[in-house]
Design an enzyme around this catalytic site. Structure first.
Site, PDB file in Angstrom:
ATOM      1  CE  LYS A  69      13.599 -20.824  38.451  1.00  0.00           C
ATOM      2  NZ  LYS A  69      13.789 -20.805  39.922  1.00  0.00           N
ATOM      3  NE  ARG A  72      20.202 -17.428  38.978  1.00  0.00           N
ATOM      4  CZ  ARG A  72      20.467 -18.344  38.057  1.00  0.00           C
ATOM      5  NH1 ARG A  72      21.599 -18.261  37.366  1.00  0.00           N
ATOM      6  NH2 ARG A  72      19.627 -19.333  37.826  1.00  0.00           N
ATOM      7  CE  LYS A  94      12.025 -17.005  37.319  1.00  0.00           C
ATOM      8  NZ  LYS A  94      12.381 -17.151  38.744  1.00  0.00           N
ATOM      9  CB  SER A 148      15.168  -9.791  36.870  1.00  0.00           C
ATOM     10  OG  SER A 148      16.019 -10.900  36.584  1.00  0.00           O
ATOM     11  CE1 TYR A 175      11.099  -8.588  40.190  1.00  0.00           C
ATOM     12  CE2 TYR A 175      11.274  -9.507  37.980  1.00  0.00           C
ATOM     13  CZ  TYR A 175      11.445  -9.628  39.345  1.00  0.00           C
ATOM     14  OH  TYR A 175      11.968 -10.789  39.859  1.00  0.00           O
TER      15      TYR A 175
END
Length: 330
Positions: free
Chosen positions: A200, A210, A253, A279, A318
């Protein structure tokens, strides 16, 4: 006279049927894990400004949303909680409250949809008054690795008790997979899986996430525990440690800027490899599509295909619901 080619790769591209026949990489709905956002309240569905088409849901509306996704064939979900500031403290105690928003909702989802897979998030930042993934020393500001393990272990245990199928430690503390595995096994949760956020990175692509959860650090940044974006070999070190500690699946990620890391990890493990299409990656495509600069649907599918082609067995994205609708059309 010029020599004409004897090898003609275009013969394998001459019709849609042949192109589909020899296609090397395929996307399917079962490849997707859908990250969803949970907030307090009733009958709440609030769009996230920086993530068009993605919403914060109260528990009742989230259960409705999961029902719609199940009808599209999506069976795996990764819920993330937005916790009221009044419940946050430096030791993230709310994370182990069985009557709290997150754990109660996980239990409710599993009661109503026993066959769906829930991957829960193990990190302190949603519950921490400091906004960090580990315990912060109040004097030095240092993120205390070993003190964090105790909190993360109790969080993972509480999630398993609530019905989590897969525990997803996203904290990047050293030794957390072994610690969590021992806590789960010693409490008879040997069948609960661990999907570690193995690599990550300390990325700029997390901004909209966030915003969605108000989980940014109150002071400092996450560079002492999340990985340096310049490093690829370090991901293999993290992979080796996670494997030694008993992880079941590994994750990279973000995804798009780290396709090389996905491939590197895929080439060095027999474990399932997942990738998080984060995101900021989602937001960029949506913004460009809204401006008419890109064909949003084609770009979405090309991006997801690229992540799969790089070596991911499953993708947290998403785009899951939208892509499932495209795949259903055929």
């Amino acid at each position: 006279m010029p020599i004409l080619p004897s090898h003609r790769p275009r013969r394998n591209r001459k019709s849609e049927v042949i192109r589909n026949m020899v296609q090397e990489t395929n996307l399917a709905v079962q490849d997707f894990i859908y990250p969803v956002f949970l907030i307090e309240g009733q009958n709440q569905q609030i769009e996230i400004h920086s993530m068009p088409g993605i919403y914060r849901h109260s528990a009742d509306r989230l259960i409705d949303e999961i029902g719609k996704c199940v009808e599209l064939g999506i069976k795996s979900f990764a819920p993330f909680p937005g916790i009221n500031d009044a419940l946050k403290d430096r030791l993230a105690r709310e994370s182990a409250n069985p009557e709290g928003l997150y754990l109660k909702t996980i239990a409710d989802i599993k009661r109503q949809f026993p066959d769906v897979v829930l991957m829960t998030d193990v990190a302190m930042d949603p519950y921490s008054s400091d906004g960090h993934d580990g315990v912060v020393d109040p004097e030095s500001g240092e993120i205390l690795n070993d003190a964090s393990l105790e909190v993360l272990g109790q969080m993972a245990l509480a999630q398993a008790r609530a019905g989590a199928d897969i525990i997803g430690p996203s904290d990047m503390m050293d030794g957390r997979v072994a610690w969590i595995r021992e806590v789960l096994d010693s409490n008879a949760f040997t069948n609960v899986s661990i999907m570690s956020y193995t690599a990550k990175y300390a990325s700029a692509f997390y901004g909209p996430f966030r915003d969605a959860l108000d989980s940014a650090p109150k002071k400092g940044d996450k560079k002492t525990y999340q990985m340096n974006p310049a490093n690829r070999r370090e991901a293999l070190r993290e992979l080796a440690l996670d494997e030694q500690e008993g992880v079941d699946m590994v994750m990279i990620k973000p995804a798009l800027s780290y396709l090389d890391v996905i491939r590197e990890v895929r080439d060095h493990t027999q474990l399932p490899v997942t990738a998080y299409n984060v995101s900021g990656e989602y937001a960029m495509i949506k913004a460009a599509a809204q401006q008419g600069w890109l064909d949003g649907e084609r770009t979405m599918m090309e991006v997801l295909l690229s992540i799969k082609r790089a070596g991911a067995d499953a993708i947290l994205t998403y785009f899951a619901k939208e892509a499932a609708q495209v795949l259903r059309r055929g």
